[in-house]
Design an enzyme around this catalytic site. Sequence first.
Site, short mmCIF file in Angstrom:
data_model
loop_
_atom_site.label_atom_id
_atom_site.label_comp_id
_atom_site.label_asym_id
_atom_site.label_seq_id
_atom_site.Cartn_x
_atom_site.Cartn_y
_atom_site.Cartn_z
N LYS A 35 33.67 52.92 44.26
CA LYS A 35 34.61 52.12 45.43
C LYS A 35 35.78 52.64 45.13
O LYS A 35 36.36 52.91 44.07
CB LYS A 35 34.22 50.54 45.43
CG LYS A 35 34.94 49.84 44.05
CD LYS A 35 34.27 48.53 44.17
CE LYS A 35 34.84 47.78 42.99
NZ LYS A 35 34.17 46.39 42.47
N ARG A 130 32.34 33.95 44.74
CA ARG A 130 33.17 34.72 45.51
C ARG A 130 32.45 35.18 46.55
O ARG A 130 32.39 35.01 47.94
CB ARG A 130 33.57 35.99 44.69
CG ARG A 130 34.29 36.88 45.40
CD ARG A 130 35.00 37.99 44.24
NE ARG A 130 33.80 38.99 43.83
CZ ARG A 130 33.92 40.01 43.33
NH1 ARG A 130 35.47 40.20 42.72
NH2 ARG A 130 33.05 40.82 42.78
N TYR A 249 69.12 49.13 39.09
CA TYR A 249 69.44 48.01 39.94
C TYR A 249 69.68 46.60 39.09
O TYR A 249 68.96 46.24 38.11
CB TYR A 249 68.61 47.84 40.91
CG TYR A 249 68.54 48.70 41.99
CD1 TYR A 249 69.70 48.95 42.96
CD2 TYR A 249 67.56 49.66 42.34
CE1 TYR A 249 69.51 49.84 43.88
CE2 TYR A 249 67.37 50.57 43.36
CZ TYR A 249 68.38 50.61 44.13
OH TYR A 249 68.43 51.47 45.20
N MET A 297 61.98 52.51 43.65
CA MET A 297 61.02 52.83 44.56
C MET A 297 60.34 54.12 43.94
O MET A 297 59.15 54.01 44.20
CB MET A 297 61.46 53.03 45.99
CG MET A 297 60.33 53.19 47.08
SD MET A 297 60.95 53.50 48.66
CE MET A 297 61.61 51.68 49.01
C1 LIG Z 1 33.51 46.33 41.10
C2 LIG Z 1 32.60 45.86 40.80
C3 LIG Z 1 31.58 46.22 39.45
C4 LIG Z 1 32.30 47.11 38.76
O1 LIG Z 1 32.85 46.26 37.81
P1 LIG Z 1 33.92 46.81 36.40
O2 LIG Z 1 34.31 45.72 35.65
O3 LIG Z 1 34.77 47.93 37.02
O4 LIG Z 1 32.63 47.70 35.57
C5 LIG Z 1 30.21 45.82 39.50
N1 LIG Z 1 29.83 45.01 40.37
C6 LIG Z 1 30.40 44.54 41.33
C7 LIG Z 1 29.82 43.62 42.35
C8 LIG Z 1 31.51 44.96 41.78
O5 LIG Z 1 32.49 44.53 42.68
#
Ligand SMILES: *Cc1c(COP(=O)(O)O)cnc(C)c1O
Length: 354
Positions: A35, A130, A249, A297
């Site tokens: 993802k 979640r 800055y 930036m």
């Molecule tokens: C992103 C995600 C993972 C991968 O988790 P990592 O900690 O990056 O290995 C696995 N399962 C779900 C549901 C996720 O959202």
Amino acid sequence: MTNLPVATTHLTHIADNWRALAALQSDAKTGAVVKANAYGHGSSAVAGALARAGCRSFFVAHVLEGVSLRAALGPEPEIFVFHGFGSGEIPLIREARLIPVLNTLQQVGQWREANDNLPAAIHIDTGMNRLGLRPEEAGEARDQLAECQINLVMSHLTCADEPGHDLNQKQLSAFTELASLWPGTKRSLANTAGTYLGADYGFELTRPGIGLYGGGPTPPAGTHLKPGLTLTAPVLSVFEALPGETSGYGATYMLDTPRTLATVAFGYADGYPRAAANSGFAMLRETRLPVVGRVSMGLTTLDITETRDDIEVGSMVEFLGGHAHLEEQAIAAGTLGYELVTGLGHRVERIIEN
Ligand SMILES: *Cc1c(COP(=O)(O)O)cnc(C)c1O
């Protein structure tokens, strides 16, 4: 030669990491979470390299991520979509042969109505609170989906990066029990950190993400992960500064001795957090070059006194990679490896390397 920061993705490292994680759970199949553009590493190239290494199950968050992954991977591999689908996305799922993860009874109902015997996955929330069906909804989901093809039941660990945390064992038991509502169906619980908790957590399929890219908690002894990418930035200017002078800055850093400073083209618009002020670092081979003053930036100033003879305008210094370790840089910048690699800015030049 441009003056841009450069992120070089190392496909062989990512494939090696996938094999190393697979070896930790040899009774399970090992999937790959790609993802968010493979955590900023380039999802088509990464997924292609992992498919060549033998990976057959990929996970993305959104349907559109799945659609482009399907185009890159061809018809074979399974592509799961963690977020399920939005209203109107079922035709895309069908067309790209994606496997939606059903997270709510509403999605369950919509899927059942659309049922044309494509597989779907079920996500039960066993304690993360979640996303996913509540445990008490699992029975109803099972009944509603009696005529549908369910090919994966999954849940997600809350505290897998703390091996001694109570919730790991609790979620493991709850998941084992709830998954038995779908007897014989593949099960998946472990993210990267979950694969470090022992064989009980592997089930039939694991879902590592961050470990593929060389980040996350320290793996068990004997497992070594390699950096998924190297981020370098070019030096734009080198100069001597005197005691009493300040850098950047807000004049938050004051020199107490004469120092050689270098300013590089890498700033918060490129994904280097502003919280790295006076605590982040770059590396020139083995030498640590501390950030002095605030991150701007598109610019960050480093103290290069130790290596002044080896750095000139146009030199590249490393912010992430084999010397500047992802999680170490993340701590110095007040964040996690996940956020650093997914947050690299659009103007960072991209190179994909084998
Ligand atoms: C992103 C995600 C993972 C991968 O988790 P990592 O900690 O990056 O290995 C696995 N399962 C779900 C549901 C996720 O959202």
